[in-house]
Design an enzyme around this catalytic site. Structure first.
Site, PDB file in Angstrom:
ATOM      1  N   HIS A 166      -5.612  -4.123  -1.604  1.00 20.39           N
ATOM      2  CA  HIS A 166      -5.265  -3.340  -2.384  1.00 20.39           C
ATOM      3  C   HIS A 166      -5.322  -3.281  -4.085  1.00 20.39           C
ATOM      4  CE1 HIS A 166      -4.562   0.563  -0.070  1.00 20.39           C
ATOM      5  NE2 HIS A 166      -3.770   0.201   0.479  1.00 20.39           N
ATOM      6  N   LYS A 224     -12.505  -0.186   0.385  1.00 20.60           N
ATOM      7  CA  LYS A 224     -11.131   0.067  -0.995  1.00 20.60           C
ATOM      8  C   LYS A 224     -12.623  -0.205  -1.872  1.00 20.60           C
ATOM      9  CE  LYS A 224      -7.000   0.091   2.461  1.00 20.60           C
ATOM     10  NZ  LYS A 224      -6.118  -0.933   3.210  1.00 20.60           N
ATOM     11  N   SER A 237       0.839  -1.158   0.179  1.00 20.92           N
ATOM     12  CA  SER A 237      -0.202   0.425  -0.055  1.00 20.92           C
ATOM     13  C   SER A 237       0.852   1.730  -0.126  1.00 20.92           C
ATOM     14  CB  SER A 237      -1.041   0.171   1.120  1.00 20.92           C
ATOM     15  OG  SER A 237       0.164  -0.487   2.342  1.00 20.92           O
TER      16      SER A 237
HETATM   17  C1  LIG Z   1      -6.328  -0.948   4.629  1.00 19.02           C
HETATM   18  C2  LIG Z   1      -5.648  -2.852   4.965  1.00 19.02           C
HETATM   19  C3  LIG Z   1      -6.211  -3.721   5.667  1.00 19.02           C
HETATM   20  C4  LIG Z   1      -7.262  -3.391   6.137  1.00 19.02           C
HETATM   21  O1  LIG Z   1      -8.243  -2.997   6.019  1.00 19.02           O
HETATM   22  P1  LIG Z   1      -9.757  -2.320   6.506  1.00 19.02           P
HETATM   23  O2  LIG Z   1     -11.164  -3.242   5.703  1.00 19.02           O
HETATM   24  O3  LIG Z   1      -9.851  -0.522   6.688  1.00 19.02           O
HETATM   25  O4  LIG Z   1      -9.449  -2.803   8.000  1.00 19.02           O
HETATM   26  C5  LIG Z   1      -5.797  -4.632   5.839  1.00 19.02           C
HETATM   27  N1  LIG Z   1      -4.526  -4.318   4.782  1.00 19.02           N
HETATM   28  C6  LIG Z   1      -3.891  -4.092   3.721  1.00 19.02           C
HETATM   29  C7  LIG Z   1      -3.063  -4.593   3.090  1.00 19.02           C
HETATM   30  C8  LIG Z   1      -4.622  -3.097   4.181  1.00 19.02           C
HETATM   31  O5  LIG Z   1      -4.310  -2.397   2.875  1.00 19.02           O
END
Ligand SMILES: *Cc1c(COP(=O)(O)O)cnc(C)c1O
Length: 394
Positions: free
Chosen positions: A209, A240, A181
């Site tokens: 992502h 996301k 990310s």
């Molecule tokens: C954003 C993210 C998470 C967490 O996801 P949420 O649904 O916002 O709790 C977990 N792993 C990665 C790689 C992320 O980018």
């Protein structure tokens, strides 16, 4: 009352090192433009890749689910909190991911915290990518498994660690982010899947992502590399590209069955709200029927990267729409973001240590399908103007 002056000391120390993050309050829905402090700002830092957070059909689906099921699930999944809509979503996700079954959690972070300790315990080992997300690191800690960290994007190092340490535990788990990310690069999952097979280790990929971004109709990294059947667990988030909130894991049906008996967020935290589940279901339907949003996302991201690089900005080795502009120095990065905000009406948060390594501070731009060509041009122009003023580019 006990003296709490240490709290103030900690806050002051964050501020002194340029690591205190100002929390902006949005006064509008998510979109290409958002309202902050009463001003319209070009939003360049949300993960709402496809604009589904505010899509009329998705909103309608959530509203209908609220009409039918109410706003809250009322209980943990294992007692009285599993609604029809949860199971429908789990079946949909499994199909979308070409897996047997899936399990929905209340968030991606919880999916990692809940699943990893069921897969491995203190007699087992985890081989974890150096730049894995914090929720994987915490899930690993909760599992009590012995952890070995392999170098970023380095399959040879993974193999070396497996060779040395695989026999120290019973079960082994190789775990990696799909898309990183903070850098936007993509894990070499094909090679990882080959190596883990030879050492009899399970493979777990966090595709937070990758969904909505990679693979056919946004199916994610496993589809992107045509690895169906070669990766044991695919984890993802709904927060996301899918625009809502919640998380899931997909895999073998027995494994999902075991998670329903053991995963602590499933057993001890109330279920995802029905409206969120319905929103995600609709988002997947939209992605399946039409990939134009995904195409637009990539088009915008290509234009953004090209404009920045042509004008002398340094990006990471990103291979995805994540567009991190590396400034380096922490304070200069915070200052750059502040100048964009105050002078250019651009909302783009600085990312500094400890989220990324010291000296690699960056402004991470997140283009989306709902940005217009003009929006992208405005962002590039603002970067050029600010970059010259702050002497980041010549
Ligand atoms: C954003 C993210 C998470 C967490 O996801 P949420 O649904 O916002 O709790 C977990 N792993 C990665 C790689 C992320 O980018």
């Amino acid at each position: 009352m006990v003296n709490l002056s240490w709290v103030n000391d900690e806050i002051e120390s964050l501020k002194a090192s340029g690591r205190y993050i100002p929390i902006r309050v949005l006064q509008s829905s998510q979109g290409a433009w958002v309202k902050i402090d009463g001003k319209n700002m070009l939003n360049m830092c949300s993960n709402n890749y496809l604009g589904l957070a505010n899509h009329p059909e998705v909103k309608k689906a959530a509203i209908e689910a609220i009409e039918n099921f109410g706003v809250g699930a009322g209980a943990v999944r294992s007692i009285a909190g599993t609604d029809e809509i949860h199971r429908k979503l789990e079946e949909k996700l499994a199909k979308f991911k070409h897996m047997d079954d899936s399990l929905v959690y209340q968030g991606g972070l919880l999916a990692n915290l809940g699943t990893i300790p069921v897969l491995v315990g203190k007699e087992d080992t985890i081989f974890s990518e150096e730049l894995n997300h914090a929720s994987i690191i915490d899930g690993t800690r909760l599992s009590s498994a012995k952890r070995y960290v392999f170098k970023h994007m380095d399959v040879a190092d993974l193999e070396k660690q497996l060779k040395e340490h695989r026999n120290e535990g019973k079960r082994a788990l190789v775990i990696t982010d799909g898309v990183f990310s903070m850098d936007g690069d993509i894990a070499p999952l094909k090679e990882i899947a080959e190596v883990k097979e030879r050492y009899d280790a399970m493979c777990y990929v966090d595709d937070a992502h990758g969904e909505g971004v990679l693979g056919k109709n946004g199916r994610g990294i496993v589809d992107h590399f045509s690895l169906a059947g070669k990766v044991e667990i695919e984890m993802g988030t709904f927060s996301k590209a899918l625009g809502s909130m919640g998380g899931f894991v997909a895999g073998d049906s027995n494994l999902i069955d075991l998670l329903r008996q053991r995963a602590r967020p499933f057993l001890f935290s109330s279920a995802l709200n029905p409206g969120d589940a319905a929103a995600v279901l609709k988002s997947i339907e939209i992605m399946e029927r039409d990939d134009s949003l995904i195409k637009k996302l990539w088009k915008n991201s290509d234009a953004l990267k090209k404009g920045l690089v042509e004008n002398g900005f340094k990006l990471t080795t990103t291979k995805t729409p994540i567009t991190p502009v590396v400034i380096g120095n922490e304070k200069a990065t915070v200052e750059f973001s502040k100048a964009l905000y105050e002078n250019e009406n651009i909302f783009a948060s600085p990312i500094v240590y400890p989220t990324v390594a010291m000296g690699t501070a960056r402004i991470r731009l997140m283009p989306s399908a709902v940005h217009s060509e003009d929006d992208i041009k405005k962002a590039v122009d603002a970067f050029i103007k600010t970059g010259k003023k702050l002497k980041i580019i010549g």
